[in-house]
Design a protein around this motif. Structure first.
Motif, PDB file in Angstrom:
ATOM      1  N   ILE A  34      70.843  29.871  60.067  1.00  0.00           N
ATOM      2  CA  ILE A  34      69.719  30.793  60.260  1.00  0.00           C
ATOM      3  C   ILE A  34      70.180  32.089  60.914  1.00  0.00           C
ATOM      4  O   ILE A  34      70.955  32.067  61.869  1.00  0.00           O
ATOM      5  CB  ILE A  34      68.631  30.158  61.164  1.00  0.00           C
ATOM      6  N   GLU A  35      69.719  33.213  60.368  1.00  0.00           N
ATOM      7  CA  GLU A  35      69.872  34.512  61.051  1.00  0.00           C
ATOM      8  C   GLU A  35      68.474  35.096  61.211  1.00  0.00           C
ATOM      9  O   GLU A  35      67.560  34.714  60.497  1.00  0.00           O
ATOM     10  CB  GLU A  35      70.672  35.493  60.186  1.00  0.00           C
ATOM     11  N   TYR A  36      68.322  36.022  62.141  1.00  0.00           N
ATOM     12  CA  TYR A  36      67.039  36.695  62.299  1.00  0.00           C
ATOM     13  C   TYR A  36      67.176  38.157  61.881  1.00  0.00           C
ATOM     14  O   TYR A  36      68.113  38.837  62.271  1.00  0.00           O
ATOM     15  CB  TYR A  36      66.529  36.558  63.743  1.00  0.00           C
ATOM     16  N   ASP A  39      63.162  42.602  61.874  1.00  0.00           N
ATOM     17  CA  ASP A  39      61.743  42.423  62.197  1.00  0.00           C
ATOM     18  C   ASP A  39      61.476  41.073  62.869  1.00  0.00           C
ATOM     19  O   ASP A  39      60.314  40.711  63.102  1.00  0.00           O
ATOM     20  CB  ASP A  39      60.870  42.576  60.938  1.00  0.00           C
ATOM     21  N   GLY A  40      62.533  40.329  63.177  1.00  0.00           N
ATOM     22  CA  GLY A  40      62.367  39.055  63.873  1.00  0.00           C
ATOM     23  C   GLY A  40      62.151  37.863  62.950  1.00  0.00           C
ATOM     24  O   GLY A  40      62.132  36.719  63.405  1.00  0.00           O
ATOM     25  N   SER A  41      62.010  38.117  61.633  1.00  0.00           N
ATOM     26  CA  SER A  41      61.752  37.008  60.720  1.00  0.00           C
ATOM     27  C   SER A  41      63.077  36.321  60.352  1.00  0.00           C
ATOM     28  O   SER A  41      64.115  36.968  60.258  1.00  0.00           O
ATOM     29  CB  SER A  41      61.009  37.499  59.474  1.00  0.00           C
ATOM     30  N   ASP A  89      59.900  32.498  49.723  1.00  0.00           N
ATOM     31  CA  ASP A  89      58.819  33.169  50.441  1.00  0.00           C
ATOM     32  C   ASP A  89      58.251  32.160  51.437  1.00  0.00           C
ATOM     33  O   ASP A  89      57.939  31.024  51.062  1.00  0.00           O
ATOM     34  CB  ASP A  89      57.731  33.606  49.455  1.00  0.00           C
ATOM     35  N   GLY A  90      58.154  32.566  52.687  1.00  0.00           N
ATOM     36  CA  GLY A  90      57.713  31.628  53.729  1.00  0.00           C
ATOM     37  C   GLY A  90      58.888  30.905  54.356  1.00  0.00           C
ATOM     38  O   GLY A  90      58.903  29.680  54.462  1.00  0.00           O
ATOM     39  N   THR A  91      59.888  31.676  54.786  1.00  0.00           N
ATOM     40  CA  THR A  91      61.102  31.042  55.332  1.00  0.00           C
ATOM     41  C   THR A  91      60.802  30.245  56.595  1.00  0.00           C
ATOM     42  O   THR A  91      61.392  29.178  56.809  1.00  0.00           O
ATOM     43  CB  THR A  91      62.192  32.103  55.590  1.00  0.00           C
TER      44      THR A  91
ATOM     45  N   LYS B 172      48.760  31.400  74.286  1.00  0.00           N
ATOM     46  CA  LYS B 172      49.456  32.693  74.349  1.00  0.00           C
ATOM     47  C   LYS B 172      50.684  32.638  75.266  1.00  0.00           C
ATOM     48  O   LYS B 172      51.714  33.231  74.961  1.00  0.00           O
ATOM     49  CB  LYS B 172      48.492  33.787  74.819  1.00  0.00           C
ATOM     50  N   THR B 173      50.553  31.916  76.378  1.00  0.00           N
ATOM     51  CA  THR B 173      51.671  31.802  77.318  1.00  0.00           C
ATOM     52  C   THR B 173      52.840  31.059  76.674  1.00  0.00           C
ATOM     53  O   THR B 173      53.998  31.482  76.780  1.00  0.00           O
ATOM     54  CB  THR B 173      51.206  31.048  78.591  1.00  0.00           C
ATOM     55  N   LEU B 174      52.541  29.968  75.978  1.00  0.00           N
ATOM     56  CA  LEU B 174      53.634  29.230  75.314  1.00  0.00           C
ATOM     57  C   LEU B 174      54.231  30.040  74.172  1.00  0.00           C
ATOM     58  O   LEU B 174      55.432  29.983  73.919  1.00  0.00           O
ATOM     59  CB  LEU B 174      53.141  27.879  74.804  1.00  0.00           C
ATOM     60  N   GLN B 175      53.389  30.823  73.493  1.00  0.00           N
ATOM     61  CA  GLN B 175      53.916  31.670  72.413  1.00  0.00           C
ATOM     62  C   GLN B 175      54.886  32.720  72.961  1.00  0.00           C
ATOM     63  O   GLN B 175      55.913  32.987  72.355  1.00  0.00           O
ATOM     64  CB  GLN B 175      52.777  32.365  71.686  1.00  0.00           C
ATOM     65  N   SER B 176      54.536  33.290  74.116  1.00  0.00           N
ATOM     66  CA  SER B 176      55.421  34.297  74.713  1.00  0.00           C
ATOM     67  C   SER B 176      56.743  33.673  75.148  1.00  0.00           C
ATOM     68  O   SER B 176      57.783  34.329  75.126  1.00  0.00           O
ATOM     69  CB  SER B 176      54.777  34.927  75.958  1.00  0.00           C
ATOM     70  N   ALA B 177      56.702  32.415  75.539  1.00  0.00           N
ATOM     71  CA  ALA B 177      57.902  31.767  76.079  1.00  0.00           C
ATOM     72  C   ALA B 177      58.827  31.230  74.995  1.00  0.00           C
ATOM     73  O   ALA B 177      59.981  30.899  75.272  1.00  0.00           O
ATOM     74  CB  ALA B 177      57.487  30.635  77.011  1.00  0.00           C
ATOM     75  N   THR B 178      58.322  31.121  73.738  1.00  0.00           N
ATOM     76  CA  THR B 178      59.101  30.488  72.670  1.00  0.00           C
ATOM     77  C   THR B 178      59.526  31.514  71.609  1.00  0.00           C
ATOM     78  O   THR B 178      59.118  32.674  71.674  1.00  0.00           O
ATOM     79  CB  THR B 178      58.271  29.364  72.006  1.00  0.00           C
ATOM     80  N   VAL B 179      60.340  31.076  70.644  1.00  0.00           N
ATOM     81  CA  VAL B 179      60.904  32.004  69.649  1.00  0.00           C
ATOM     82  C   VAL B 179      59.863  32.460  68.641  1.00  0.00           C
ATOM     83  O   VAL B 179      59.770  33.639  68.299  1.00  0.00           O
ATOM     84  CB  VAL B 179      62.047  31.313  68.861  1.00  0.00           C
ATOM     85  N   GLN B 180      59.107  31.512  68.099  1.00  0.00           N
ATOM     86  CA  GLN B 180      58.210  31.827  66.990  1.00  0.00           C
ATOM     87  C   GLN B 180      57.169  30.710  66.879  1.00  0.00           C
ATOM     88  O   GLN B 180      57.380  29.612  67.390  1.00  0.00           O
ATOM     89  CB  GLN B 180      58.990  31.943  65.678  1.00  0.00           C
ATOM     90  N   THR B 181      56.057  31.032  66.207  1.00  0.00           N
ATOM     91  CA  THR B 181      54.975  30.057  66.041  1.00  0.00           C
ATOM     92  C   THR B 181      54.702  29.846  64.569  1.00  0.00           C
ATOM     93  O   THR B 181      54.548  30.811  63.816  1.00  0.00           O
ATOM     94  CB  THR B 181      53.679  30.570  66.699  1.00  0.00           C
TER      95      THR B 181
END
Lengths: 262, 262
Positions: A34-36, A39-41, A89-91, B172-181
């Motif tokens: 995995i790379e990011y 845009d963070g995706s 699409d939808g990684t 929101k707090t857990l989302q800020s603390a983690t990589v992605q949702t």
């Protein structure tokens, strides 16, 4: 150049969708690298490997056609006929095992999509749209819903995290005006708008490989897909906010809500 | 009463999951009748019809067992052995054709789940958890991820709309603390926590039929599932906010973040 009939383009599009389906089904047994992106995706080695396979197929059949893929440099992108590829699409869904990811393939003529395919490998769902033809889902003709009022509509959006501070209000406004929101459907949700199971779909900051393949699918089933200003999208569109609706009445009402915000 | 071995309970659980899978796969060809429950969530005639089928099966094999289903009145719910049924978990996904809905089946002993099954009919995924046994996904033993820090974790939640004004800050707090949702994965997301593809899952206002079947699946793969206070959940729990994690380290860190909010 000999212009081939639309059926031949479709045949090659379907062979590529078959190739992608087999590749993706195999890939779930191997851990991806995995790379990011900026845009963070996330993007994986599988996205890139699959794009190479599909590009090879196009180059072999149509050496004079252009190719624009999500992951690699475009080839001859101003050709009369250009293929647009989003191998996975939808990684994020792919990485987390939520079975809504798929392959998007489109053929553009003079910058506008004349063929669009959504293929969902884990459920064997395939939507096919062709300009001026009726949309097919797994070989059956489909049509969009006849919902024409926002207060009865079911809304879909991929992720609230794609919206920034300015445009999150557009999503919130449409959510308030509609019955319920389904999240995270990715490209499946746009197929299901064509199939009449979802009435309205909205997303922010999508790119041409995300939305152009959907246009013939949505329109060939009776719906509309434009940007938030109601403008037609083409190869010349950049990153865009997009909206898809089951029919022009609903589309008009949704655009009116959005424009009232400004 | 003769206590049957766990394998016999599992065999009957799997037969019910097979029945549900066939029923749901057939149902997508028929338009459902939809009602909305008092909490605004949809329910269809299919949810109810399938629950009747599964109740009939249990009554035939285990007339002395209790049955608690999502849609119909409980039968003998304080029995030593009680089956818990959610015939279609993710009804909104079912209605909109997003293939993350599934059947949840659990067997409770003295109020605690000793068997849990997640069956996803459209992808043929099945997770099986049994107390003190290793969790299975499609016949293979699985384990959770070894992610032990929030800043590297991928978070899942079903829908931000399930949260109210008070507890949306927890998300929101857990989302800020983690990589992605990842959104909208429904019961698939909890299976994928067991499979190690998602590190953390959070949801608000779930009921016992939503979370008890997941506990043996998550725990038998190395994870934890509790309420937001870190307490064990049982048949006596009502509507609860729940959190599932890949391992006790990550669970502790997530609970700490949540408790810091108070």
């Amino acid at each position: 150049m000999i212009i081939e009939p639309a059926d031949t383009f479709l045949k090659h599009g379907e062979i590529m969708a078959d190739l992608a389906r087999s590749f993706i089904r195999q890939s779930i047994f191997t851990k991806p690298k995995i790379e990011y992106k900026t845009d963070g995706s996330p993007v994986t080695n599988f996205d890139k490997e699959l794009e190479v396979i599909l590009r090879g197929y196009i180059h072999d059949k149509y050496p004079e056609h252009g190719i624009i893929g999500e992951e690699l440099t475009a080839v001859n992108p101003s050709a009369e006929f250009t293929w647009l590829l989003d191998p996975i699409d939808g990684t994020l869904a792919f990485l987390t095992g939520i079975p809504v990811y798929g392959t998007l393939i489109s053929l553009l003529h003079d910058g506008f999509p004349i063929l669009g395919i959504i293929d969902i490998p884990m459920t064997s769902d395939r939507w096919i749209g062709q300009k001026n033809k009726k949309t097919l889902h797994n070989g059956r003709f489909i049509k969009t819903s006849d919902c024409s009022v926002l207060s009865e509509a079911t809304l879909s959006t991929s992720s609230p995290d794609y919206y920034d501070e300015t445009n999150i209000n557009v999503l919130k406004t449409l959510q308030s005006a509609t019955v319920q929101t389904v999240y995270g459907g990715s490209c499946v949700a746009y197929g299901q708008i064509a199939s009449g199971k979802i009435d309205l779909g909205i997303d922010a900051n999508f790119d041409i490989h995300d939305f152009l393949p959907l246009i013939p699918i949505i329109e060939g089933a009776g719906g509309l897909l434009t940007n938030w200003q109601g403008e037609t999208l083409s190869k010349e569109s950049g990153t865009e906010n997009m909206i898809a609706s089951a029919n022009p009445y609903l589309h008009g009402k949704a655009l009116e809500k959005i424009n009232h915000l400004k």
